[in-house]
Design an enzyme around this catalytic site. Structure first.
Site, short mmCIF file in Angstrom:
data_model
loop_
_atom_site.label_atom_id
_atom_site.label_comp_id
_atom_site.label_asym_id
_atom_site.label_seq_id
_atom_site.Cartn_x
_atom_site.Cartn_y
_atom_site.Cartn_z
N HIS A 17 3.41 1.62 3.92
CA HIS A 17 1.99 1.23 4.00
C HIS A 17 1.18 2.37 4.63
O HIS A 17 0.09 2.70 4.16
CB HIS A 17 1.81 -0.01 4.87
CG HIS A 17 2.46 -1.26 4.35
ND1 HIS A 17 3.30 -2.04 5.10
CD2 HIS A 17 2.37 -1.88 3.14
CE1 HIS A 17 3.70 -3.09 4.39
NE2 HIS A 17 3.15 -3.01 3.19
N LYS A 41 2.07 -19.15 3.38
CA LYS A 41 3.14 -18.15 3.29
C LYS A 41 3.70 -17.91 4.69
O LYS A 41 2.96 -17.48 5.59
CB LYS A 41 2.55 -16.84 2.71
CG LYS A 41 3.60 -15.82 2.31
CD LYS A 41 2.95 -14.69 1.52
CE LYS A 41 3.92 -13.54 1.30
NZ LYS A 41 3.31 -12.42 0.60
N ARG A 90 5.43 0.84 -6.08
CA ARG A 90 6.75 1.45 -5.89
C ARG A 90 7.47 1.54 -7.24
O ARG A 90 7.38 2.53 -7.93
CB ARG A 90 7.57 0.63 -4.89
CG ARG A 90 7.08 0.76 -3.46
CD ARG A 90 7.66 -0.29 -2.57
NE ARG A 90 7.28 -1.61 -3.07
CZ ARG A 90 7.49 -2.76 -2.44
NH1 ARG A 90 8.10 -2.77 -1.29
NH2 ARG A 90 7.10 -3.90 -2.95
N SER A 128 8.59 -4.64 3.58
CA SER A 128 8.57 -5.39 4.84
C SER A 128 9.73 -6.37 4.89
O SER A 128 10.35 -6.55 5.94
CB SER A 128 7.25 -6.15 4.98
OG SER A 128 6.17 -5.26 5.04
O1 PNS Z 1 1.38 -7.69 0.64
P1 PNS Z 1 1.22 -8.79 -0.38
O2 PNS Z 1 1.80 -10.09 0.14
O3 PNS Z 1 1.75 -8.42 -1.74
O4 PNS Z 1 -0.37 -9.01 -0.55
C1 PNS Z 1 -0.87 -9.97 -1.45
C2 PNS Z 1 -2.41 -10.10 -1.27
C3 PNS Z 1 -2.76 -10.43 0.14
C4 PNS Z 1 -3.05 -8.80 -1.67
C5 PNS Z 1 -2.84 -11.23 -2.24
O5 PNS Z 1 -2.08 -12.37 -2.00
C6 PNS Z 1 -4.32 -11.58 -2.10
O6 PNS Z 1 -5.17 -10.86 -2.58
N1 PNS Z 1 -4.61 -12.69 -1.42
C7 PNS Z 1 -5.97 -13.17 -1.19
C8 PNS Z 1 -6.31 -14.39 -2.06
C9 PNS Z 1 -6.89 -13.96 -3.38
O7 PNS Z 1 -7.91 -13.32 -3.48
N2 PNS Z 1 -6.18 -14.32 -4.47
C10 PNS Z 1 -6.53 -13.94 -5.80
C11 PNS Z 1 -5.98 -12.53 -6.09
S1 PNS Z 1 -5.76 -12.31 -7.79
#
Ligand code: PNS
Length: 158
Positions: A17, A41, A90, A128
């Site tokens: 990150h 989550k 990745r 992570s």
């Molecule tokens: O590190 P991660 O868990 O892959 O991150 C995922 C994240 C936080 C980027 C995604 O879950 C997100 O954008 N959550 C916010 C809710 C939202 O806007 N959902 C619609 C996205 S298409």
């Protein structure tokens, strides 16, 4: 020079990150690292702990800010005045999920673009989840996370 949002769970932040944050900070006027607060989550670290770890790890980057957010990412980005989302990629296995999110965010966010940073090779297999598992099983994660994260992981795993 646009403002970018770099969203994620960051549970916890890894050197992968940080590599993305540092590279994004070179390209954008301001980067807002956005820690998602998602009650559905299960996370090892609280959102406050995740923000704290990121703020320490990014303290050397003057144009990087760290905030938590709830709700839709595109709405958070709009409040920040951001026109770009930054994500790290990745392997091919990341691609489908990231493509779906990028397209949905572009639709929801009225044109907000997602820009992908290809991982640096040394972080190709870093995640992570893997870091948490290694720490839980007593392994050494010092090459994968910043020192302060390593100490907190050790506390959680004790
Ligand atoms: O590190 P991660 O868990 O892959 O991150 C995922 C994240 C936080 C980027 C995604 O879950 C997100 O954008 N959550 C916010 C809710 C939202 O806007 N959902 C619609 C996205 S298409």
């Amino acid at each position: 020079m646009a403002i970018a949002v770099y969203p994620g769970s960051f549970d916890p932040v890894t050197n992968g990150h940080l590599d993305v944050v540092e590279r994004a900070a070179e390209l954008f006027e301001k980067v807002v690292v956005a820690v998602a607060v998602n009650p559905s989550k299960a996370a090892l670290f609280t959102s406050e702990e995740r923000v704290h770890m990121l703020r320490e790890a990014c303290a050397h980057l003057g144009n990087v800010h760290v905030e938590s957010f709830t709700g839709l990412l595109v709405e958070f980005a709009a409040r920040q005045g951001a026109s770009v989302m930054v994500k790290g990629l990745r392997a091919v296995s990341d691609f489908e999920y990231e493509l779906q999110q990028a397209l949905m965010n572009r639709r929801l966010g009225q044109g907000v673009e997602t820009i992908f940073f290809m991982t640096s090779p040394e972080n190709l297999f870093l995640s992570s989840s893997m870091v948490k598992e290694i720490a839980r099983l007593g392994g050494d994660v010092s090459q994968f996370v910043p020192p302060q994260v390593r100490a907190l992981l050790a506390q959680k795993s004790a």
